[in-house]
Design a protein around this motif. Structure first.
Motif, PDB file in Angstrom:
ATOM      1  N   ASN A 101      -0.516   0.003   1.444  1.00 46.07           N
ATOM      2  CA  ASN A 101       0.158   0.726   0.366  1.00 46.07           C
ATOM      3  C   ASN A 101       1.013  -0.256  -0.424  1.00 46.07           C
ATOM      4  OD1 ASN A 101      -0.430   3.559   1.653  1.00 46.07           O
ATOM      5  ND2 ASN A 101       0.572   2.384   3.254  1.00 46.07           N
ATOM      6  N   LEU A 102       0.876  -0.255  -1.738  1.00 48.28           N
ATOM      7  CA  LEU A 102       1.637  -1.165  -2.594  1.00 48.28           C
ATOM      8  C   LEU A 102       2.766  -0.403  -3.280  1.00 48.28           C
ATOM      9  CD1 LEU A 102       1.966  -3.973  -3.903  1.00 48.28           C
ATOM     10  CD2 LEU A 102       0.497  -3.149  -5.760  1.00 48.28           C
ATOM     11  N   VAL A 103       3.992  -0.848  -3.079  1.00 52.75           N
ATOM     12  CA  VAL A 103       5.151  -0.260  -3.743  1.00 52.75           C
ATOM     13  C   VAL A 103       5.266  -0.893  -5.129  1.00 52.75           C
ATOM     14  CG1 VAL A 103       7.653   0.046  -3.686  1.00 52.75           C
ATOM     15  CG2 VAL A 103       6.325   0.149  -1.566  1.00 52.75           C
ATOM     16  N   PHE A 104       5.111  -0.078  -6.177  1.00 48.81           N
ATOM     17  CA  PHE A 104       5.091  -0.623  -7.530  1.00 48.81           C
ATOM     18  C   PHE A 104       6.323  -0.227  -8.352  1.00 48.81           C
ATOM     19  CE2 PHE A 104       2.964   3.483  -7.773  1.00 48.81           C
ATOM     20  CZ  PHE A 104       3.538   4.066  -8.895  1.00 48.81           C
ATOM     21  N   LYS A 105       7.181   0.620  -7.799  1.00 47.20           N
ATOM     22  CA  LYS A 105       8.372   1.033  -8.552  1.00 47.20           C
ATOM     23  C   LYS A 105       9.444   1.512  -7.588  1.00 47.20           C
ATOM     24  CE  LYS A 105      10.010   4.414 -11.971  1.00 47.20           C
ATOM     25  NZ  LYS A 105       9.653   5.544 -12.859  1.00 47.20           N
ATOM     26  N   THR A 106      10.694   1.216  -7.931  1.00 48.61           N
ATOM     27  CA  THR A 106      11.838   1.685  -7.151  1.00 48.61           C
ATOM     28  C   THR A 106      12.837   2.322  -8.107  1.00 48.61           C
ATOM     29  OG1 THR A 106      11.553  -0.148  -5.586  1.00 48.61           O
ATOM     30  CG2 THR A 106      13.647   1.027  -5.535  1.00 48.61           C
ATOM     31  N   GLY A 113      19.166   8.994  -3.173  1.00 49.32           N
ATOM     32  CA  GLY A 113      19.326   7.564  -2.939  1.00 49.32           C
ATOM     33  C   GLY A 113      18.091   6.803  -3.401  1.00 49.32           C
ATOM     34  N   LYS A 114      17.722   5.778  -2.674  1.00 47.99           N
ATOM     35  CA  LYS A 114      16.612   4.915  -3.046  1.00 47.99           C
ATOM     36  C   LYS A 114      15.272   5.642  -2.882  1.00 47.99           C
ATOM     37  CE  LYS A 114      14.582   0.463  -1.692  1.00 47.99           C
ATOM     38  NZ  LYS A 114      14.753  -0.701  -0.789  1.00 47.99           N
ATOM     39  N   ILE A 115      14.438   5.558  -3.910  1.00 46.30           N
ATOM     40  CA  ILE A 115      13.119   6.191  -3.892  1.00 46.30           C
ATOM     41  C   ILE A 115      12.067   5.136  -4.229  1.00 46.30           C
ATOM     42  CG2 ILE A 115      11.630   7.906  -4.984  1.00 46.30           C
ATOM     43  CD1 ILE A 115      14.060   9.592  -5.528  1.00 46.30           C
ATOM     44  N   SER A 116      11.027   5.059  -3.424  1.00 40.41           N
ATOM     45  CA  SER A 116       9.957   4.080  -3.629  1.00 40.41           C
ATOM     46  C   SER A 116       8.669   4.787  -4.024  1.00 40.41           C
ATOM     47  CB  SER A 116       9.719   3.263  -2.354  1.00 40.41           C
ATOM     48  OG  SER A 116      10.886   2.576  -1.968  1.00 40.41           O
ATOM     49  N   GLN A 174      11.104  -3.484  -1.162  1.00 42.47           N
ATOM     50  CA  GLN A 174      11.402  -3.665  -2.571  1.00 42.47           C
ATOM     51  C   GLN A 174      10.121  -3.527  -3.387  1.00 42.47           C
ATOM     52  OE1 GLN A 174      13.532  -7.330  -3.233  1.00 42.47           O
ATOM     53  NE2 GLN A 174      14.881  -7.014  -1.475  1.00 42.47           N
ATOM     54  N   THR A 175      10.272  -3.434  -4.702  1.00 42.57           N
ATOM     55  CA  THR A 175       9.122  -3.361  -5.598  1.00 42.57           C
ATOM     56  C   THR A 175       8.230  -4.591  -5.403  1.00 42.57           C
ATOM     57  OG1 THR A 175      10.387  -2.116  -7.242  1.00 42.57           O
ATOM     58  CG2 THR A 175       8.403  -3.251  -8.006  1.00 42.57           C
ATOM     59  N   GLY A 176       6.928  -4.347  -5.250  1.00 40.58           N
ATOM     60  CA  GLY A 176       5.973  -5.428  -5.033  1.00 40.58           C
ATOM     61  C   GLY A 176       5.598  -5.634  -3.582  1.00 40.58           C
ATOM     62  N   ASP A 177       6.320  -4.998  -2.652  1.00 39.46           N
ATOM     63  CA  ASP A 177       6.011  -5.148  -1.228  1.00 39.46           C
ATOM     64  C   ASP A 177       4.801  -4.304  -0.833  1.00 39.46           C
ATOM     65  OD1 ASP A 177       8.160  -6.791  -1.076  1.00 39.46           O
ATOM     66  OD2 ASP A 177       9.430  -5.444   0.109  1.00 39.46           O
ATOM     67  N   THR A 178       4.106  -4.743   0.220  1.00 43.17           N
ATOM     68  CA  THR A 178       2.976  -4.011   0.782  1.00 43.17           C
ATOM     69  C   THR A 178       3.392  -3.405   2.107  1.00 43.17           C
ATOM     70  OG1 THR A 178       1.412  -5.563  -0.220  1.00 43.17           O
ATOM     71  CG2 THR A 178       0.569  -4.141   1.518  1.00 43.17           C
ATOM     72  N   LEU A 179       3.085  -2.122   2.294  1.00 41.48           N
ATOM     73  CA  LEU A 179       3.341  -1.430   3.560  1.00 41.48           C
ATOM     74  C   LEU A 179       2.008  -1.239   4.268  1.00 41.48           C
ATOM     75  CD1 LEU A 179       5.849   1.268   2.248  1.00 41.48           C
ATOM     76  CD2 LEU A 179       6.372  -0.964   3.257  1.00 41.48           C
ATOM     77  N   SER A 180       1.890  -1.783   5.484  1.00 43.27           N
ATOM     78  CA  SER A 180       0.607  -1.757   6.180  1.00 43.27           C
ATOM     79  C   SER A 180       0.817  -1.452   7.661  1.00 43.27           C
ATOM     80  CB  SER A 180      -0.129  -3.092   5.994  1.00 43.27           C
ATOM     81  OG  SER A 180       0.638  -4.162   6.523  1.00 43.27           O
ATOM     82  N   ARG A 219      21.643  -2.395  -7.603  1.00 39.39           N
ATOM     83  CA  ARG A 219      20.836  -1.189  -7.781  1.00 39.39           C
ATOM     84  C   ARG A 219      19.968  -1.293  -9.040  1.00 39.39           C
ATOM     85  NH1 ARG A 219      24.722   2.710  -8.046  1.00 39.39           N
ATOM     86  NH2 ARG A 219      24.766   2.816  -5.770  1.00 39.39           N
ATOM     87  N   ILE A 220      20.535  -1.861 -10.110  1.00 33.29           N
ATOM     88  CA  ILE A 220      19.779  -2.026 -11.359  1.00 33.29           C
ATOM     89  C   ILE A 220      18.598  -2.962 -11.150  1.00 33.29           C
ATOM     90  CG2 ILE A 220      19.903  -3.023 -13.673  1.00 33.29           C
ATOM     91  CD1 ILE A 220      22.808  -1.998 -13.805  1.00 33.29           C
ATOM     92  N   ILE A 221      18.812  -4.058 -10.415  1.00 32.52           N
ATOM     93  CA  ILE A 221      17.738  -5.023 -10.179  1.00 32.52           C
ATOM     94  C   ILE A 221      16.653  -4.423  -9.292  1.00 32.52           C
ATOM     95  CG2 ILE A 221      17.199  -7.262  -9.117  1.00 32.52           C
ATOM     96  CD1 ILE A 221      19.974  -8.173 -10.023  1.00 32.52           C
ATOM     97  N   GLU A 222      17.040  -3.573  -8.346  1.00 37.26           N
ATOM     98  CA  GLU A 222      16.039  -2.881  -7.529  1.00 37.26           C
ATOM     99  C   GLU A 222      15.121  -2.037  -8.400  1.00 37.26           C
ATOM    100  OE1 GLU A 222      17.872  -0.528  -4.473  1.00 37.26           O
ATOM    101  OE2 GLU A 222      17.369  -2.012  -2.941  1.00 37.26           O
ATOM    102  N   GLU A 223      15.698  -1.383  -9.395  1.00 37.67           N
ATOM    103  CA  GLU A 223      14.909  -0.529 -10.280  1.00 37.67           C
ATOM    104  C   GLU A 223      14.118  -1.323 -11.305  1.00 37.67           C
ATOM    105  OE1 GLU A 223      16.473   3.612 -11.115  1.00 37.67           O
ATOM    106  OE2 GLU A 223      18.334   2.468 -11.170  1.00 37.67           O
TER     107      GLU A 223
END
Length: 250
Positions: A101-106, A113-116, A174-180, A219-223
């Protein structure tokens, strides 16, 4: 793809070029075509689909989003011609069989709170499960899953292959990470961000707000990972870098 009886003139010539491209993508169809036998609609679609999958054919569709002209045709073509998630892979020749799974946005929700946001490239991901973040070297617990629907998020027990899902409160991802799967770790190509072209010094209104500013900037950089923040050791200023004055100021 129109039937031969529905077109004439230049459109007929263009249709013949499409049929020729479909035939060239499949040896069996090419042999039939060279013997001057007629390819039926199903065979033409089969050849086009094979060519698109092998990247020898690049489809182009003319539509209008404002008037919705040809939008139904585009949707039908996506369904009939473009590869399904089972046809695609990380290296071009093997189907992804393990959790990927590729996280493309935060984003940061004031209540949750934080949503991926992520896309599933492997088998479906289920709620209340564990995934492995190879880039961070840590497990992440997936609690409730959601399907984004406009401004709403619909709870779901799993997100299927090829679909986009939402998961809240991931710890390190974070944005761009892969969950496997930890037993079969996968790292998809990261999202390349454009180089910054504009710098701006940012300061808190009062010294007491310095910690709050740091939290807000993180938080801004995460988004928006295309923004960068660094501390200038010479001027002791906090510098924010982005794609332009409007981008940084906003």
């Amino acid at each position: 793809l129109l039937d031969a009886q529905s077109i004439d003139g230049e459109a007929h010539a263009l249709r013949e070029r499409i049929i020729e491209a479909a035939a060239e993508a499949d040896p069996e169809l090419e042999e039939k075509y060279l013997l001057e036998e007629t390819l039926d609609q199903e065979e033409i679609l089969r050849g086009l689909r094979k060519g698109i999958l092998e990247r020898t054919i690049v489809p182009v569709f003319v539509v209008s989003a404002t008037t919705e002209t040809a939008i139904p045709n585009l949707i039908d073509a996506i369904f009939s011609l473009l590869p399904s998630p089972a046809d695609t892979s990380t290296n071009g020749n093997a189907v992804i069989e393990n959790q990927t799974n590729l996280v493309f946005k935060t984003s940061a929700d004031p209540f949750v709170g934080k949503i991926s946001y992520f896309r599933v490239y492997g088998p479906p991901i289920k709620a209340d499960s564990q995934v492995w973040n190879e880039a961070r070297g840590e497990n992440e617990r997936v609690g409730q899953l959601y399907i984004p629907k406009g401004k709403e998020q619909v709870p779901t027990g799993e997100v299927g292959t090829g679909d986009i899902g939402v998961v809240p409160k991931l710890s390190v991802t974070q944005t761009g990470d892969t969950l496997s799967d930890k037993s079969h770790p996968v790292t998809l190509p990261t999202i390349e961000m454009p180089n910054s072209v504009f710098d701006l010094a940012v300061t808190p209104k009062t010294q007491a707000d310095l910690d709050k500013m740091g939290t807000a900037l993180r938080r801004i950089i995460e988004e928006d990972p295309s923004l960068q923040v660094e501390r200038n050791p010479d001027t002791r200023e906090t510098i924010m870098r982005g794609l332009g004055d409007v981008h940084v100021a906003s």
